[in-house]
Design a protein around this motif. Sequence first.
Motif, PDB file in Angstrom:
ATOM      1  N   GLU A  55     -12.581  37.283  61.869  1.00 32.52           N
ATOM      2  CA  GLU A  55     -13.181  35.986  61.072  1.00 32.52           C
ATOM      3  C   GLU A  55     -13.753  36.478  59.735  1.00 32.52           C
ATOM      4  O   GLU A  55     -13.173  37.135  59.118  1.00 32.52           O
ATOM      5  CB  GLU A  55     -13.989  35.161  61.964  1.00 32.52           C
ATOM      6  CG  GLU A  55     -13.223  34.818  63.372  1.00 32.52           C
ATOM      7  CD  GLU A  55     -14.237  34.217  64.105  1.00 32.52           C
ATOM      8  OE1 GLU A  55     -15.507  34.361  64.285  1.00 32.52           O
ATOM      9  OE2 GLU A  55     -13.794  33.863  65.463  1.00 32.52           O
ATOM     10  N   GLU A  56     -14.882  35.965  59.439  1.00 28.87           N
ATOM     11  CA  GLU A  56     -15.532  36.085  58.024  1.00 28.87           C
ATOM     12  C   GLU A  56     -16.132  37.808  57.964  1.00 28.87           C
ATOM     13  O   GLU A  56     -16.024  38.241  56.949  1.00 28.87           O
ATOM     14  CB  GLU A  56     -16.864  35.388  58.060  1.00 28.87           C
ATOM     15  CG  GLU A  56     -16.541  34.154  57.832  1.00 28.87           C
ATOM     16  CD  GLU A  56     -15.470  33.770  56.806  1.00 28.87           C
ATOM     17  OE1 GLU A  56     -15.545  33.885  55.693  1.00 28.87           O
ATOM     18  OE2 GLU A  56     -14.506  32.710  57.043  1.00 28.87           O
ATOM     19  N   ARG A  58     -14.029  40.132  58.546  1.00 30.70           N
ATOM     20  CA  ARG A  58     -12.969  41.012  57.917  1.00 30.70           C
ATOM     21  C   ARG A  58     -13.236  41.424  56.531  1.00 30.70           C
ATOM     22  O   ARG A  58     -12.661  42.117  55.990  1.00 30.70           O
ATOM     23  CB  ARG A  58     -11.636  40.062  57.922  1.00 30.70           C
ATOM     24  CG  ARG A  58     -11.206  40.080  59.452  1.00 30.70           C
ATOM     25  CD  ARG A  58      -9.966  39.237  59.414  1.00 30.70           C
ATOM     26  NE  ARG A  58     -10.279  37.861  59.152  1.00 30.70           N
ATOM     27  CZ  ARG A  58      -9.104  36.883  58.910  1.00 30.70           C
ATOM     28  NH1 ARG A  58      -7.968  37.098  59.261  1.00 30.70           N
ATOM     29  NH2 ARG A  58      -9.767  35.506  58.712  1.00 30.70           N
ATOM     30  N   LYS A  59     -14.016  40.430  55.413  1.00 26.70           N
ATOM     31  CA  LYS A  59     -14.340  40.594  54.228  1.00 26.70           C
ATOM     32  C   LYS A  59     -15.236  42.021  54.220  1.00 26.70           C
ATOM     33  O   LYS A  59     -15.110  42.694  53.287  1.00 26.70           O
ATOM     34  CB  LYS A  59     -15.280  39.376  53.753  1.00 26.70           C
ATOM     35  CG  LYS A  59     -15.804  39.526  52.266  1.00 26.70           C
ATOM     36  CD  LYS A  59     -14.432  39.101  51.395  1.00 26.70           C
ATOM     37  CE  LYS A  59     -14.956  39.044  50.032  1.00 26.70           C
ATOM     38  NZ  LYS A  59     -15.042  40.257  49.101  1.00 26.70           N
ATOM     39  N   CYS A  86      -8.033  39.979  54.850  1.00 25.55           N
ATOM     40  CA  CYS A  86      -9.050  38.944  54.934  1.00 25.55           C
ATOM     41  C   CYS A  86      -7.979  37.601  55.592  1.00 25.55           C
ATOM     42  O   CYS A  86      -8.744  36.685  56.209  1.00 25.55           O
ATOM     43  CB  CYS A  86      -9.665  38.442  54.079  1.00 25.55           C
ATOM     44  SG  CYS A  86     -10.982  39.737  53.684  1.00 25.55           S
TER      45      CYS A  86
END
Length: 195
Positions: A55-56, A58-59, A86
């Motif tokens: 989800e987030e 990955r950033k 991402c």
Amino acid sequence: MGTSAMETLIRKRRTIRQFNGKRLTKETILQLLDAAVWAPVHSRKEPWRFILFMEEGRKQFSDAVLYTFSKEERERWAEKLEKDYCDSMQAHLLVVIDADPRQRVWEDAVGAASALIQNIQLLAWEQEIGVVWKTNEYNFDPDFYARTGVRTGERIIGTLHLGYFDSNKVPKPRPRTPVHQLLTYISSVEQSQQQ
């Protein structure tokens, strides 16, 4: 004799580099890992632990990879990397072991972790989840370790990128060397003494 389901799975599995962005859940990854940890282990202690970016998160993974690039490489690859890491790839999994200075302990841990990674790949393939196992330069970069939560005294055996893929985009198999060309066969004591 026919081909078993296991042999078919082993022969059909491919490394996937193009993912379709379909959502992959944490629960699915945990199910894969729960089964994969039954890989052979040569010591009493399982040598691995995992760091999962989804989800987030990955950033954070994408930024950690970019941080290891030169300024020129970042300018060239930042946009593509962020899109791949991402958007299309749904999970990044670091398989981490202790960096033991004793060669036998180290090699046993690497072998066990590699068997675990193959288990992950086969189990994922069964569910039409693709995996690419990376051992890029960032897997050895202290800054990447610091930014991804790898502890002092640990090493990354592999970064696995996971996600669903389109079955019509599966790569063709690369040829394998016939086993008879790689095998030394010893069927008597005299043969082994002559070698």
